[in-house]
Design an enzyme around this catalytic site. Sequence first.
Site, PDB file in Angstrom:
ATOM      1  N   HIS A 145       0.872  -1.174   0.000  1.00  0.00           N
ATOM      2  CA  HIS A 145       0.000   0.000   0.000  1.00  0.00           C
ATOM      3  C   HIS A 145       0.914   1.231   0.000  1.00  0.00           C
ATOM      4  O   HIS A 145       1.809   1.352   0.850  1.00  0.00           O
ATOM      5  CB  HIS A 145      -0.849   0.042   1.264  1.00  0.00           C
ATOM      6  CG  HIS A 145      -2.004  -0.919   1.284  1.00  0.00           C
ATOM      7  ND1 HIS A 145      -1.860  -2.255   1.060  1.00  0.00           N
ATOM      8  CD2 HIS A 145      -3.331  -0.704   1.500  1.00  0.00           C
ATOM      9  CE1 HIS A 145      -3.058  -2.843   1.143  1.00  0.00           C
ATOM     10  NE2 HIS A 145      -3.975  -1.920   1.409  1.00  0.00           N
ATOM     11  N   GLU A 179      -1.866   6.053  -0.556  1.00  0.00           N
ATOM     12  CA  GLU A 179      -3.294   6.096  -0.188  1.00  0.00           C
ATOM     13  C   GLU A 179      -3.508   7.399   0.586  1.00  0.00           C
ATOM     14  O   GLU A 179      -4.204   8.288   0.119  1.00  0.00           O
ATOM     15  CB  GLU A 179      -3.658   4.867   0.657  1.00  0.00           C
ATOM     16  CG  GLU A 179      -5.129   4.825   1.077  1.00  0.00           C
ATOM     17  CD  GLU A 179      -5.462   3.635   2.005  1.00  0.00           C
ATOM     18  OE1 GLU A 179      -4.539   3.064   2.615  1.00  0.00           O
ATOM     19  OE2 GLU A 179      -6.670   3.321   2.127  1.00  0.00           O
ATOM     20  N   ASP A 204     -11.182  -3.591  -1.489  1.00  0.00           N
ATOM     21  CA  ASP A 204     -10.424  -3.291  -0.276  1.00  0.00           C
ATOM     22  C   ASP A 204     -11.019  -3.984   0.963  1.00  0.00           C
ATOM     23  O   ASP A 204     -10.545  -5.042   1.346  1.00  0.00           O
ATOM     24  CB  ASP A 204     -10.315  -1.770  -0.072  1.00  0.00           C
ATOM     25  CG  ASP A 204      -9.096  -1.352   0.725  1.00  0.00           C
ATOM     26  OD1 ASP A 204      -8.281  -2.218   1.072  1.00  0.00           O
ATOM     27  OD2 ASP A 204      -8.954  -0.136   0.985  1.00  0.00           O
ATOM     28  N   ASP A 205     -12.017  -3.364   1.578  1.00  0.00           N
ATOM     29  CA  ASP A 205     -12.658  -3.914   2.791  1.00  0.00           C
ATOM     30  C   ASP A 205     -14.164  -3.783   2.621  1.00  0.00           C
ATOM     31  O   ASP A 205     -14.801  -2.915   3.232  1.00  0.00           O
ATOM     32  CB  ASP A 205     -12.193  -3.127   4.025  1.00  0.00           C
ATOM     33  CG  ASP A 205     -10.694  -3.171   4.200  1.00  0.00           C
ATOM     34  OD1 ASP A 205     -10.176  -4.201   4.659  1.00  0.00           O
ATOM     35  OD2 ASP A 205     -10.030  -2.169   3.836  1.00  0.00           O
TER      36      ASP A 205
END
Length: 338
Positions: free
Chosen positions: A197, A200, A278-279
Amino acid sequence: MSDIVQFIRDLPKVELHLHIEGSLEPELMFALAQRNKIDIPFKSVEEVRAAYDFGNLQDFLDIYYQGMNVLRTEQDFYDLTWAYLTRVAGENVQHVEIFFDPQGHTGRGVAFETVLDGITRALDDGKKKLNVTSKLIMCFLRHLSEEDAMQTLAQALPYKDKILGVGLDSSEVGHPPSKFARVFEKARAEGFLLVAHAGEEGPPEYVWEAIDQLKIDRIDHGNRSLEDDILSERIVQDGMALTVCPLSNLKLCVVKDMQKHPLKKMLDLGIKATVNSDDPAYFGGYMNDNYIAVATALGLSKQDILTLARNSIEATFLDDAGKKRLFDNLEAYALKAA
Ligand code: ADE
Ligand code: ZN
């Protein structure tokens, strides 16, 4: 229903950025809390969902680590992963490359093998029963130490047949990729593929570090790369894919509204951008919802959507035969539907 929505629903898709712990729906959270006799600080599913109102990444992570506390047994990790796979199989997702956060579990006394066995048993069933193929990527929590990450890497070494790659997630700002340069060097030497990551919430410098110091194969998010023209050019030149997560970006205030999402700009620059969830249990949507939200807000064409789907296939960690199978399905769909 609009034409583009139906086009997205029927599109054969690939997911490359999914934290399996971030697919824990409130209903399953309650069921596992009851099964494992764990108190959770919510009275109802509605109360849980109401708590999912985040101002930034850390707000989310606090609740994400709390949520995963209900995961204790091998069966819990199986049920979590199986729920995700059945859900995305219903959305015509054909291949997934998913993350797990072992330190989020070993740190509270759950054995590495318990986590890995439950996830991989479900992934095997996903292939057999749902025809969804998969790869597994182990992420290091960047807010923890380099030494902790090294120990976690050592735990993964006997399981190279199950874990294809390593990644880097959790609180970005203040924990630059360079903190893990030695861990990634060792992981690379051991043959793991590498992702991180970056960009972001963190600055473009973190993306540079991920590319030059960690030598990653793919960038997770990468939104802030666009602030640096030379970096954007480098990403294009290297053919480096970005695993972009539109609804996550909106929920974590990485973008103010979906109309300002940089995905179209990425495509226009020639960046190999992809769409991912993602989530999904925390951000309000799986693959279809992510594609639909961003395509609608940015007015993407069917050709744009096909480009995104092709990018995802190119960016997988599959071998040529695996990619060809996915490309054949996609091109057959494109001929029929575009
Ligand atoms: N862990 C789970 N989701 C994440 C995200 N979007 N960024 C960083 N770490 C994460
Ligand atoms: Zn992520």
